[in-house]
Write an enzyme that holds these catalytic residues in place. Structure first.
Site, mmCIF file in Angstrom:
data_model
loop_
_atom_site.group_PDB
_atom_site.id
_atom_site.type_symbol
_atom_site.label_atom_id
_atom_site.label_comp_id
_atom_site.label_asym_id
_atom_site.label_seq_id
_atom_site.Cartn_x
_atom_site.Cartn_y
_atom_site.Cartn_z
ATOM 1 N N ASP A 164 0.847 -1.263 -0.116
ATOM 2 C CA ASP A 164 0.196 0.038 -0.217
ATOM 3 C C ASP A 164 1.080 1.229 0.026
ATOM 4 O O ASP A 164 1.932 1.027 0.425
ATOM 5 C CB ASP A 164 -0.941 -0.152 1.285
ATOM 6 C CG ASP A 164 -1.250 1.129 1.588
ATOM 7 O OD1 ASP A 164 -2.160 1.775 0.717
ATOM 8 O OD2 ASP A 164 -1.144 1.689 2.761
ATOM 9 N N ASP A 183 0.026 5.116 1.081
ATOM 10 C CA ASP A 183 -0.174 6.097 2.226
ATOM 11 C C ASP A 183 -0.059 5.227 3.673
ATOM 12 O O ASP A 183 -0.746 4.224 3.730
ATOM 13 C CB ASP A 183 -1.534 6.676 2.073
ATOM 14 C CG ASP A 183 -1.412 7.861 1.098
ATOM 15 O OD1 ASP A 183 -0.446 8.622 1.054
ATOM 16 O OD2 ASP A 183 -2.329 7.858 0.158
HETATM 17 O O1 M1P Z 1 -4.276 6.104 -0.577
HETATM 18 C C1 M1P Z 1 -5.302 6.233 0.678
HETATM 19 C C2 M1P Z 1 -6.116 7.409 0.360
HETATM 20 O O2 M1P Z 1 -5.441 8.573 -0.035
HETATM 21 C C3 M1P Z 1 -6.417 9.519 -0.172
HETATM 22 O O3 M1P Z 1 -7.134 10.038 0.601
HETATM 23 P P1 M1P Z 1 -7.289 11.226 1.640
HETATM 24 O O4 M1P Z 1 -6.989 12.372 0.635
HETATM 25 O O5 M1P Z 1 -8.484 11.460 2.234
HETATM 26 O O6 M1P Z 1 -6.050 11.341 2.586
HETATM 27 C C4 M1P Z 1 -7.158 9.618 -1.533
HETATM 28 O O7 M1P Z 1 -6.405 9.521 -2.610
HETATM 29 C C5 M1P Z 1 -7.906 8.280 -1.172
HETATM 30 O O8 M1P Z 1 -8.527 7.899 -2.547
HETATM 31 C C6 M1P Z 1 -6.905 7.044 -1.103
HETATM 32 O O9 M1P Z 1 -7.675 5.927 -0.759
#
Ligand code: M1P
Length: 244
Positions: free
Chosen positions: A9, A11
Site C-alpha cells: 500500500d 499511504d
Molecule cells: O491511499 C489512501 C487514500 O489517500 C487519499 O485519501 P485522503 O485524501 O483522504 O487522505 C485518497 O487518494 C484516497 O482515494 C485514498 O484511498
C-alpha cells in the site's frame, strides 16, 4: 526459480499519509529491486499522478504500479489495463449519485469547507466532506475532527441507504475522504492481473487493515500473506527481517 511478489500500500505504508517517501524507504526499495528473489509492486487508492508525486523516482523500482486499487494497471511503466466506472453506473444513475452527494455536503455543518468535494476517477469515486484542496494543516484538523464526530461514517450510512440497489463498496483509506467503488473493485482486484501460481509467495503490506479500511480485503485474502504495519518504519523493519 519462482520469485516472491511483494505488494505495498502507499499511504501510511511506504510514505507518511499523502507525504513524500523518505530516504531509508528508497534505499530499501532499491535493494528489493536488485534482489533476484523478489518482484515488487504498489497498490493504492490514489491516482498515479499523486502516487508519483509521493514516491518520486523510487517509483521506477516497482515492476507493477496499481493506482486506484489496480483498476488502472502498469507493468514496467506501460499501462496494460484500465476499467470504466461509467459502464457500471450508467449516466443517469451516476448523475443522481453525484447530486445526492453534493447536496448532502451542501447541508453538512462542519468547521470548514474548501473545494473539490467529489473526484471522479477511473475506477473509483473519491468523496471529501471538507474538499480535497484544503491545506495540510486543514487536513490534519479534519482528521481529528472526524475521529470525534464520525462525519465520514455518517455520510457513508446515508449514501448506502439512498443507493441500496447499487452494489457499492465504501472505504475510508485516508485523512479527509472516502472511496466508493463497485464491490470487488477493492485492492484484491489487482490480483486479477497475475497468474499467482508463477510466484513462490505473495505478500501484502498495509496499514488500514481493519474492517472498513481500504487494505482490509487484500490483507485478509487467502491468496496472500498479509502484514499489518503501523507506519513506514514498521514496513522497513518487516522487510529487513525478510531479507535477512
Ligand atoms: O491511499 C489512501 C487514500 O489517500 C487519499 O485519501 P485522503 O485524501 O483522504 O487522505 C485518497 O487518494 C484516497 O482515494 C485514498 O484511498
Amino acid at each position: 526459480m519462482k520469485k516472491k511478489l511483494l505488494l505495498f500500500d502507499v499511504d501510511g505504508t511506504l510514505t507518511p499519509s499523502r507525504k513524500k517517501i523518505e530516504k531509508t524507504m528508497i534505499e530499501m526499495l532499491e535493494k528489493l529491486h536488485y534482489n533476484q528473489n523478489y518482484i515488487i509492486g504498489f497498490v493504492g487508492g490514489s491516482n498515479l499522478e499523486k502516487q508519483h508525486e509521493q514516491l518520486g523516482n523510487a517509483i521506477n523500482y516497482f515492476k507493477y504500479w496499481f493506482p486506484e486499487n489496480g483498476l488502472v494497471a502498469y507493468e514496467n511503466k506501460e499501462e496494460f489495463y484500465k476499467s470504466n466506472l461509467l459502464d457500471f453506473f450508467g449516466e443517469e444513475k451516476l448523475q443522481s449519485f453525484i447530486s445526492f452527494v453534493l447536496s448532502y455536503i451542501a447541508n453538512l455543518e462542519i468547521p470548514i469547507k474548501r473545494g473539490t468535494f467529489f473526484e471522479y476517477r477511473t475506477g473509483l469515486i473519491n468523496i471529501s466532506p471538507i474538499g480535497r484542496n484544503c491545506s495540510q494543516e486543514e487536513r490534519d484538523n479534519f482528521e481529528k475532527y472526524d475521529r470525534k464526530h464520525n462525519i465520514r461514517e455518517k455520510m457513508i450510512k446515508s449514501i448506502k441507504r439512498e443507493f441500496q440497489e447499487l452494489d457499492l463498496h465504501y472505504s475510508i483509506g485516508g485523512q479527509i475522504s472516502f472511496d466508493v467503488f463497485p464491490k470487488g473493485w477493492d485492492k484484491t482486484f489487482c490480483l486479477n492481473h497475475f497468474n499467482l501460481d508463477l510466484f513462490e509467495e505473495v505478500h501484502f503490506f498495509g496499514d488500514k487493515v481493519e474492517k472498513g479500511g481500504n487494505d482490509y480485503e487484500l490483507y485478509n485474502d487467502q491468496r496472500v500473506t498479509g502484514h499489518k504495519v503501523t507506519s513506514p518504519k514498521d514496513t522497513l523493519k518487516i522487510v529487513e527481517d525478510m531479507l535477512r
